[in-house]
Design an enzyme around this catalytic site. Sequence first.
Site, short mmCIF file in Angstrom:
data_model
loop_
_atom_site.label_atom_id
_atom_site.label_comp_id
_atom_site.label_asym_id
_atom_site.label_seq_id
_atom_site.Cartn_x
_atom_site.Cartn_y
_atom_site.Cartn_z
N PRO A 245 -9.00 -5.45 -1.82
CA PRO A 245 -8.30 -6.96 -1.53
C PRO A 245 -7.39 -6.71 -0.63
CG PRO A 245 -8.95 -7.15 -3.89
CD PRO A 245 -9.89 -5.66 -3.53
N GLU A 246 -6.72 -6.83 0.30
CA GLU A 246 -5.25 -7.20 0.80
C GLU A 246 -4.46 -7.65 0.89
OE1 GLU A 246 -6.26 -5.36 5.07
OE2 GLU A 246 -8.41 -5.05 4.63
N LYS B 252 -0.17 -5.38 -1.70
CA LYS B 252 -0.94 -5.63 -3.46
C LYS B 252 -0.41 -5.54 -4.44
CE LYS B 252 -3.61 -3.49 0.30
NZ LYS B 252 -4.83 -2.07 0.88
N ARG C 19 -11.55 6.49 7.73
CA ARG C 19 -12.20 4.86 8.05
C ARG C 19 -12.89 4.70 9.07
NH1 ARG C 19 -7.94 1.93 3.66
NH2 ARG C 19 -6.97 3.78 3.03
#
Length: 313
Positions: free
Chosen positions: A2-3, A61, A300
């Site tokens: 979750p961002e 976050k 990434r």
Amino acid sequence: MPELPEVEVVRRGLAPRTLGRTITDVELLDARIIRRQAGGADRLRAALEGSALTAVARRGKFLWWRLADPDGADTGEALMGHLGMSGQLRFATPGAPAAAPSAASEGPASDPLRHRRLSLHLDDGARLDLVDQRLFGGLWTSPLVEAADGSLAAVGSPDALLPEGAAHIARDLLDPAADLPAIARALRTRRSAVKTLLLNQEIVSGIGNIYADEALWAARTRYDTPGTALSQRRALGILRAARAVMERALEVGGTSFDALYVNVDGRSGYFARSLAAYGREGEPCTRCGRLLRRVVHQGRSSHYCPRCQRRTT
């Protein structure tokens, strides 16, 4: 993971259901979920049981509740939370078990029964469950300290106090106190790739892989452009693009690629349908028609358009 938009959706869902409520019991099912708690389970229970939740705030976050004693006085501590890779905060109906995973969700859903790690029982009979399949998230208490700039500490905060455990985290782009020109200047002092800088939570918080790719696509900037190659105007443009894309995501409940992210009611967000770059490898760019590419950069995935986002040296 979750961002920022997803965590803000959770915060907004928690506020009307937890503010003013008192924690009557802490039910710990897996001690790994409180591994950051100084003093362990006994200290957590001592700090929480009988305490009231007076505010729920977010920076990047990180989420936290402010705590008050039975007389309404601030305890000087906050209950901090981080959702990690797969954490969910879910409400269970009073007197009933948590709901089963939604059949409409795609991907490896967390099981709200098997992956329930900790529950907070509230004085209205509600139960707030921390569900975490991968156990990278957690809850813990932290003493309050003054924000370095003296402004309101975070979104949802009543004053300039924030948990010591979040003091090193930079302000995020949805924070009214965020100084975008100063953040842009910080980006321009670093030789690292601009995407790496956007993911650095000590420069600007809350941005993860999804929204970094989306912001860079919107700003026509390639992921590996050095920060020192950015003009102030370009750096500000990237930050404004990131803020705009996260605001749009927030409007539709965030981005859910799988059922590891859901809101407090167990519902998924719908921004994945609106993504311009992330996850669209091999599809045409909606701006120029060139096929989007995916590369692995510093461990990434980065998605970009080779025509709209040209290499800058």
